[in-house]
Design a protein around this motif. Sequence first.
Motif, PDB file in Angstrom:
ATOM      1  N   UNK A  64     -12.081  12.125  -0.795  1.00  6.66           N
ATOM      2  CA  UNK A  64     -11.649  11.231   0.283  1.00  6.66           C
ATOM      3  C   UNK A  64     -10.365  10.517  -0.131  1.00  6.66           C
ATOM      4  N   UNK A  65      -9.507  10.240   0.878  1.00  6.83           N
ATOM      5  CA  UNK A  65      -8.270   9.507   0.619  1.00  6.83           C
ATOM      6  C   UNK A  65      -8.571   8.014   0.509  1.00  6.83           C
ATOM      7  N   UNK A  66      -7.796   7.319  -0.322  1.00  2.00           N
ATOM      8  CA  UNK A  66      -7.961   5.871  -0.474  1.00  2.00           C
ATOM      9  C   UNK A  66      -7.494   5.167   0.784  1.00  2.00           C
ATOM     10  N   UNK A  67      -8.343   4.321   1.397  1.00  2.28           N
ATOM     11  CA  UNK A  67      -7.907   3.592   2.596  1.00  2.28           C
ATOM     12  C   UNK A  67      -6.708   2.690   2.292  1.00  2.28           C
ATOM     13  N   UNK A  68      -5.834   2.529   3.273  1.00  2.00           N
ATOM     14  CA  UNK A  68      -4.636   1.696   3.123  1.00  2.00           C
ATOM     15  C   UNK A  68      -5.010   0.273   2.711  1.00  2.00           C
ATOM     16  N   UNK A  69      -4.288  -0.240   1.718  1.00  2.00           N
ATOM     17  CA  UNK A  69      -4.485  -1.625   1.315  1.00  2.00           C
ATOM     18  C   UNK A  69      -5.667  -1.842   0.387  1.00  2.00           C
ATOM     19  N   UNK A  70      -6.305  -0.758  -0.057  1.00  2.00           N
ATOM     20  CA  UNK A  70      -7.483  -0.863  -0.931  1.00  2.00           C
ATOM     21  C   UNK A  70      -7.104  -0.464  -2.355  1.00  2.00           C
ATOM     22  N   UNK A  71      -7.524  -1.276  -3.342  1.00  2.00           N
ATOM     23  CA  UNK A  71      -7.331  -0.926  -4.747  1.00  2.00           C
ATOM     24  C   UNK A  71      -8.500  -0.061  -5.196  1.00  2.00           C
ATOM     25  N   UNK A  72      -8.196   1.152  -5.662  1.00  2.00           N
ATOM     26  CA  UNK A  72      -9.255   2.094  -6.020  1.00  2.00           C
ATOM     27  C   UNK A  72      -9.316   2.331  -7.522  1.00  2.00           C
ATOM     28  N   UNK A  73     -10.531   2.284  -8.075  1.00  2.04           N
ATOM     29  CA  UNK A  73     -10.757   2.590  -9.485  1.00  2.04           C
ATOM     30  C   UNK A  73     -11.693   3.794  -9.536  1.00  2.04           C
TER      31      UNK A  73
END
Length: 226
Positions: A64-73
């Motif tokens: 899945x793509x990282x949603x806009x404005x979300x910091x992903x670890x």
Amino acid sequence: LEFPPQTQPLAGIKLMLTAGPTREALDPVRFISNHSSGKMGFALAHAAARLGAEVTLVSGPVALATPTGVTRIDVESAAQMHAAVMQDIARQHIFIACAAVADYAPKTVAEHKIKKTQSDAMVIELTKNPDIVADVAARENKPFTVGFAAETRDLEQYARDKLNRKKLDMIAANNVAAAGQGFNSDSNALTVLWPTGKTELPLAGKSELAILLLTLIAEKYHDTHR
Ligand code: CTP
Ligand code: CA
């Protein structure tokens, strides 16, 4: 796409989520995992950002793509997910555990690929993983803590038991055996329980459901922090 300020009940709120499955290695080429797609967790992360929250998404392996404005670890194992959550939990206002964390991991990880033997049977010894959401909820200055419960029977009873046992502020339960609500589905229905009540969020697309659930979480969060 931004919601206007008056419809941003999570403005100024730091919100962390876990999502997706975990992978528990057996050897360099094999692992134990589950069918979680991460869709519900990612929909919640996306919705939380739209509702104004500062979002940190700790994710197992998903497509899945990282949603806009979300910091992903990104993490793989339950142990890594636990460490990533604990690293930053102290500054979070809300924690939502959406990940399908493997309950057990192989006791040892073979350094080299495990070879087939003459024997027709094989036994793998497992050891229990840390319970991430329970550890968060046990903290002294705990964030408002929300768990999920995926069940195939006795939904409400098991979910209420998890709410109490893990000392959660809220739990969202879904029947993964019901049509259109499975691990890889685009829709879901939730029975949401908290210590003094419950509500039903009927079958809807995961992004619509995410907005409804987060609106409820924001309401309960603000109720307890008045
Ligand atoms: N959870 C977690 N860490 C674990 C196991 C579960 O944070 N090691 C979280 C999940 O993300 C979910 C909640 O706990 O929010 C409930 O998960 P579930 O698997 O339904 O509960 P368990 O206590 O593991 O019980 P069981 O699998 O036996 O139903
Ligand atoms: Ca479990």
